[in-house]
Design a protein around this motif. Structure first.
Motif, PDB file in Angstrom:
ATOM      1  N   SER A 142       0.817  -1.223   0.000  1.00 57.65           N
ATOM      2  CA  SER A 142       0.000   0.000   0.000  1.00 57.65           C
ATOM      3  C   SER A 142       0.845   1.264   0.000  1.00 57.65           C
ATOM      4  CB  SER A 142      -0.937   0.016   1.216  1.00 57.65           C
ATOM      5  OG  SER A 142      -0.187   0.191   2.399  1.00 57.65           O
ATOM      6  N   GLU A 143       2.164   1.102  -0.067  1.00 56.61           N
ATOM      7  CA  GLU A 143       3.063   2.261  -0.067  1.00 56.61           C
ATOM      8  C   GLU A 143       2.878   3.071  -1.351  1.00 56.61           C
ATOM      9  OE1 GLU A 143       7.585   2.918   1.400  1.00 56.61           O
ATOM     10  OE2 GLU A 143       7.223   1.234   0.047  1.00 56.61           O
ATOM     11  N   PHE A 144       2.929   4.373  -1.186  1.00 54.76           N
ATOM     12  CA  PHE A 144       2.660   5.287  -2.294  1.00 54.76           C
ATOM     13  C   PHE A 144       3.573   6.498  -2.149  1.00 54.76           C
ATOM     14  CE2 PHE A 144       0.371   9.142  -3.540  1.00 54.76           C
ATOM     15  CZ  PHE A 144       0.220   8.886  -4.889  1.00 54.76           C
ATOM     16  N   GLY A 145       3.982   7.093  -3.273  1.00 54.92           N
ATOM     17  CA  GLY A 145       4.849   8.253  -3.171  1.00 54.92           C
ATOM     18  C   GLY A 145       4.757   9.214  -4.338  1.00 54.92           C
ATOM     19  N   ILE A 146       5.189  10.422  -4.065  1.00 59.10           N
ATOM     20  CA  ILE A 146       5.328  11.498  -5.049  1.00 59.10           C
ATOM     21  C   ILE A 146       6.811  11.865  -5.088  1.00 59.10           C
ATOM     22  CG2 ILE A 146       4.776  13.927  -5.547  1.00 59.10           C
ATOM     23  CD1 ILE A 146       2.254  12.466  -5.784  1.00 59.10           C
ATOM     24  N   ASN A 147       7.334  12.149  -6.243  1.00 58.64           N
ATOM     25  CA  ASN A 147       8.723  12.558  -6.374  1.00 58.64           C
ATOM     26  C   ASN A 147       8.968  13.801  -5.502  1.00 58.64           C
ATOM     27  OD1 ASN A 147      11.110  13.937  -7.388  1.00 58.64           O
ATOM     28  ND2 ASN A 147      11.046  12.505  -9.086  1.00 58.64           N
ATOM     29  N   PRO A 148       9.963  13.749  -4.615  1.00 56.87           N
ATOM     30  CA  PRO A 148      10.200  14.887  -3.728  1.00 56.87           C
ATOM     31  C   PRO A 148      10.633  16.163  -4.455  1.00 56.87           C
ATOM     32  CG  PRO A 148      11.951  13.278  -3.498  1.00 56.87           C
ATOM     33  CD  PRO A 148      10.908  12.654  -4.364  1.00 56.87           C
ATOM     34  N   LEU A 149      11.150  16.033  -5.680  1.00 56.73           N
ATOM     35  CA  LEU A 149      11.561  17.215  -6.455  1.00 56.73           C
ATOM     36  C   LEU A 149      10.482  17.660  -7.434  1.00 56.73           C
ATOM     37  CD1 LEU A 149      15.310  16.316  -7.118  1.00 56.73           C
ATOM     38  CD2 LEU A 149      14.301  17.585  -5.207  1.00 56.73           C
ATOM     39  N   ASP A 150       9.251  17.227  -7.191  1.00 58.81           N
ATOM     40  CA  ASP A 150       8.119  17.571  -8.046  1.00 58.81           C
ATOM     41  C   ASP A 150       8.030  19.088  -8.246  1.00 58.81           C
ATOM     42  OD1 ASP A 150       5.379  16.785  -9.238  1.00 58.81           O
ATOM     43  OD2 ASP A 150       4.914  18.386  -7.818  1.00 58.81           O
ATOM     44  N   LYS A 151       7.901  19.505  -9.498  1.00 62.97           N
ATOM     45  CA  LYS A 151       7.870  20.941  -9.841  1.00 62.97           C
ATOM     46  C   LYS A 151       6.578  21.627  -9.406  1.00 62.97           C
ATOM     47  CE  LYS A 151      11.869  20.949 -11.908  1.00 62.97           C
ATOM     48  NZ  LYS A 151      13.017  21.228 -11.099  1.00 62.97           N
ATOM     49  N   THR A 152       5.464  20.896  -9.342  1.00 69.68           N
ATOM     50  CA  THR A 152       4.196  21.503  -8.925  1.00 69.68           C
ATOM     51  C   THR A 152       4.241  21.878  -7.456  1.00 69.68           C
ATOM     52  OG1 THR A 152       2.990  20.236 -10.570  1.00 69.68           O
ATOM     53  CG2 THR A 152       1.699  21.158  -8.763  1.00 69.68           C
ATOM     54  N   LEU A 153       4.716  20.960  -6.607  1.00 72.81           N
ATOM     55  CA  LEU A 153       4.824  21.260  -5.183  1.00 72.81           C
ATOM     56  C   LEU A 153       5.936  22.269  -4.922  1.00 72.81           C
ATOM     57  CD1 LEU A 153       4.344  17.697  -3.664  1.00 72.81           C
ATOM     58  CD2 LEU A 153       2.692  19.580  -3.689  1.00 72.81           C
ATOM     59  N   ASN A 154       7.050  22.140  -5.656  1.00 70.10           N
ATOM     60  CA  ASN A 154       8.170  23.080  -5.580  1.00 70.10           C
ATOM     61  C   ASN A 154       8.648  23.280  -4.135  1.00 70.10           C
ATOM     62  OD1 ASN A 154      10.095  24.672  -6.830  1.00 70.10           O
ATOM     63  ND2 ASN A 154       8.884  26.537  -6.556  1.00 70.10           N
ATOM     64  N   ILE A 155       8.921  22.188  -3.458  1.00 71.33           N
ATOM     65  CA  ILE A 155       9.397  22.246  -2.070  1.00 71.33           C
ATOM     66  C   ILE A 155      10.875  22.611  -2.063  1.00 71.33           C
ATOM     67  CG2 ILE A 155       9.823  20.872   0.012  1.00 71.33           C
ATOM     68  CD1 ILE A 155       7.363  19.161  -0.883  1.00 71.33           C
ATOM     69  N   ASP A 156      11.233  23.594  -1.255  1.00 72.68           N
ATOM     70  CA  ASP A 156      12.639  23.944  -1.045  1.00 72.68           C
ATOM     71  C   ASP A 156      13.146  23.074   0.096  1.00 72.68           C
ATOM     72  OD1 ASP A 156      15.141  24.962  -0.574  1.00 72.68           O
ATOM     73  OD2 ASP A 156      14.466  27.016  -0.181  1.00 72.68           O
ATOM     74  N   TRP A 157      13.903  22.053  -0.236  1.00 77.27           N
ATOM     75  CA  TRP A 157      14.398  21.098   0.752  1.00 77.27           C
ATOM     76  C   TRP A 157      15.616  21.626   1.507  1.00 77.27           C
ATOM     77  CZ3 TRP A 157      11.479  17.078   2.106  1.00 77.27           C
ATOM     78  CH2 TRP A 157      10.504  16.636   1.222  1.00 77.27           C
ATOM     79  N   LYS A 158      16.096  22.813   1.155  1.00 76.84           N
ATOM     80  CA  LYS A 158      17.242  23.456   1.828  1.00 76.84           C
ATOM     81  C   LYS A 158      18.544  22.673   1.650  1.00 76.84           C
ATOM     82  CE  LYS A 158      14.445  26.480   3.885  1.00 76.84           C
ATOM     83  NZ  LYS A 158      14.041  27.608   3.119  1.00 76.84           N
ATOM     84  N   ILE A 159      18.657  21.958   0.535  1.00 79.46           N
ATOM     85  CA  ILE A 159      19.864  21.203   0.200  1.00 79.46           C
ATOM     86  C   ILE A 159      20.510  21.882  -1.005  1.00 79.46           C
ATOM     87  CG2 ILE A 159      20.772  18.961  -0.578  1.00 79.46           C
ATOM     88  CD1 ILE A 159      19.646  18.879   2.269  1.00 79.46           C
ATOM     89  N   LYS A 160      21.832  22.045  -0.958  1.00 78.79           N
ATOM     90  CA  LYS A 160      22.549  22.666  -2.065  1.00 78.79           C
ATOM     91  C   LYS A 160      22.312  21.876  -3.349  1.00 78.79           C
ATOM     92  CE  LYS A 160      26.155  24.386   0.926  1.00 78.79           C
ATOM     93  NZ  LYS A 160      27.509  24.147   1.418  1.00 78.79           N
ATOM     94  N   LYS A 161      22.075  22.599  -4.434  1.00 70.39           N
ATOM     95  CA  LYS A 161      21.830  21.986  -5.745  1.00 70.39           C
ATOM     96  C   LYS A 161      22.967  21.021  -6.086  1.00 70.39           C
ATOM     97  CE  LYS A 161      19.533  22.493  -9.846  1.00 70.39           C
ATOM     98  NZ  LYS A 161      18.552  21.462  -9.944  1.00 70.39           N
ATOM     99  N   GLY A 162      22.592  19.834  -6.512  1.00 68.91           N
ATOM    100  CA  GLY A 162      23.569  18.822  -6.878  1.00 68.91           C
ATOM    101  C   GLY A 162      24.016  17.957  -5.707  1.00 68.91           C
ATOM    102  N   LYS A 163      23.629  18.303  -4.499  1.00 67.16           N
ATOM    103  CA  LYS A 163      24.017  17.532  -3.306  1.00 67.16           C
ATOM    104  C   LYS A 163      22.876  16.642  -2.804  1.00 67.16           C
ATOM    105  CE  LYS A 163      28.130  19.329  -2.773  1.00 67.16           C
ATOM    106  NZ  LYS A 163      29.346  18.541  -2.903  1.00 67.16           N
ATOM    107  N   GLU A 164      21.733  16.643  -3.521  1.00 64.67           N
ATOM    108  CA  GLU A 164      20.590  15.828  -3.115  1.00 64.67           C
ATOM    109  C   GLU A 164      20.910  14.350  -3.298  1.00 64.67           C
ATOM    110  OE1 GLU A 164      20.469  17.897  -5.815  1.00 64.67           O
ATOM    111  OE2 GLU A 164      18.986  19.458  -5.450  1.00 64.67           O
ATOM    112  N   VAL A 165      20.544  13.540  -2.318  1.00 60.85           N
ATOM    113  CA  VAL A 165      20.707  12.092  -2.393  1.00 60.85           C
ATOM    114  C   VAL A 165      19.305  11.508  -2.257  1.00 60.85           C
ATOM    115  CG1 VAL A 165      21.758  10.040  -1.377  1.00 60.85           C
ATOM    116  CG2 VAL A 165      22.987  12.247  -1.311  1.00 60.85           C
ATOM    117  N   ILE A 166      18.811  10.917  -3.352  1.00 58.65           N
ATOM    118  CA  ILE A 166      17.430  10.436  -3.417  1.00 58.65           C
ATOM    119  C   ILE A 166      17.434   9.013  -3.953  1.00 58.65           C
ATOM    120  CG2 ILE A 166      15.143  10.863  -4.427  1.00 58.65           C
ATOM    121  CD1 ILE A 166      16.010  13.811  -4.756  1.00 58.65           C
ATOM    122  N   SER A 167      16.626   8.150  -3.356  1.00 64.27           N
ATOM    123  CA  SER A 167      16.553   6.753  -3.807  1.00 64.27           C
ATOM    124  C   SER A 167      15.974   6.687  -5.217  1.00 64.27           C
ATOM    125  CB  SER A 167      15.689   5.923  -2.850  1.00 64.27           C
ATOM    126  OG  SER A 167      14.326   6.257  -3.022  1.00 64.27           O
TER     127      SER A 167
END
Length: 184
Positions: A142-167
């Motif tokens: 039942s696990e479900f997810g949205i891409n954390p870098l989704d452009k619609t939500l546009n969340i600022d994760w406060k991580i330097k560009k290029g330093k994101e580590v995402i599965s």
């Protein structure tokens, strides 16, 4: 314990009372009676989880679909994160809106995220130990997810560009625009 409801109904910031002296400090991380009195909801937490991550890791945005949906109480034991909750409750007037809050071992804040929210966090410190109290057991199907870098939500994760580590799983998750709220 101080409790503040966020702009997203049912989502609360908790600030436990801390008792400090020359030996260090003591705090109650959870008390069912106080929680129920302050929030007006009695959770049935059945599973506790810990994750350990390093700077730049973004975990999320995840939830479990009904009937396996989970409420969560999250907090940091070591380090600092930016914690994010996104309202995806069908019919909610804040559908698609999110909150973000820094949780750290210094501020000892907690976030209660009710069922019907996507959840994720980014690691802002060199290392973090992150704790979850979950209402409902993990149910992979039942696990479900949205891409954390989704452009619609546009969340600022406060991580330097290029330093994101995402599965890979999170990178390949759907966009918010592909979400079908009827199935949530």
């Amino acid at each position: 314990m101080n409790v503040t409801e966020t702009k997203l109904k049912g989502c609360f910031i908790l600030e436990p009372q801390i008792y400090s002296d020359s030996r260090g400090y003591f705090m109650e991380t959870f008390n069912l009676e106080k929680f129920t009195e302050k929030i007006g909801y009695k959770p049935n937490f059945v599973q506790d989880n810990l994750s350990v991550s390093t700077y730049g890791v973004i975990r999320g945005l995840h939830q479990q679909l009904p009937p396996f949906a989970q409420s969560k109480l999250v907090y940091v034991l070591e380090g600092k994160v930016l914690d994010v909750a996104v309202d995806v409750r069908r019919g909610s007037h804040t559908f698609g809106q999110f909150i973000s809050i820094e949780l750290s071992s210094e501020n000892n804040k907690q976030l209660f995220i009710p069922k019907g929210f996507l959840h994720g966090f980014s690691v802002l410190s060199e290392r973090v130990i992150f704790a979850y109290k979950c209402e409902g057991f993990y149910h992979k199907e039942s696990e479900f997810g949205i891409n954390p870098l989704d452009k619609t939500l546009n969340i600022d994760w406060k991580i330097k560009k290029g330093k994101e580590v995402i599965s890979e799983k999170d990178k390949q998750a759907i966009s918010f625009n592909e979400l079908n709220p009827v199935s949530l």
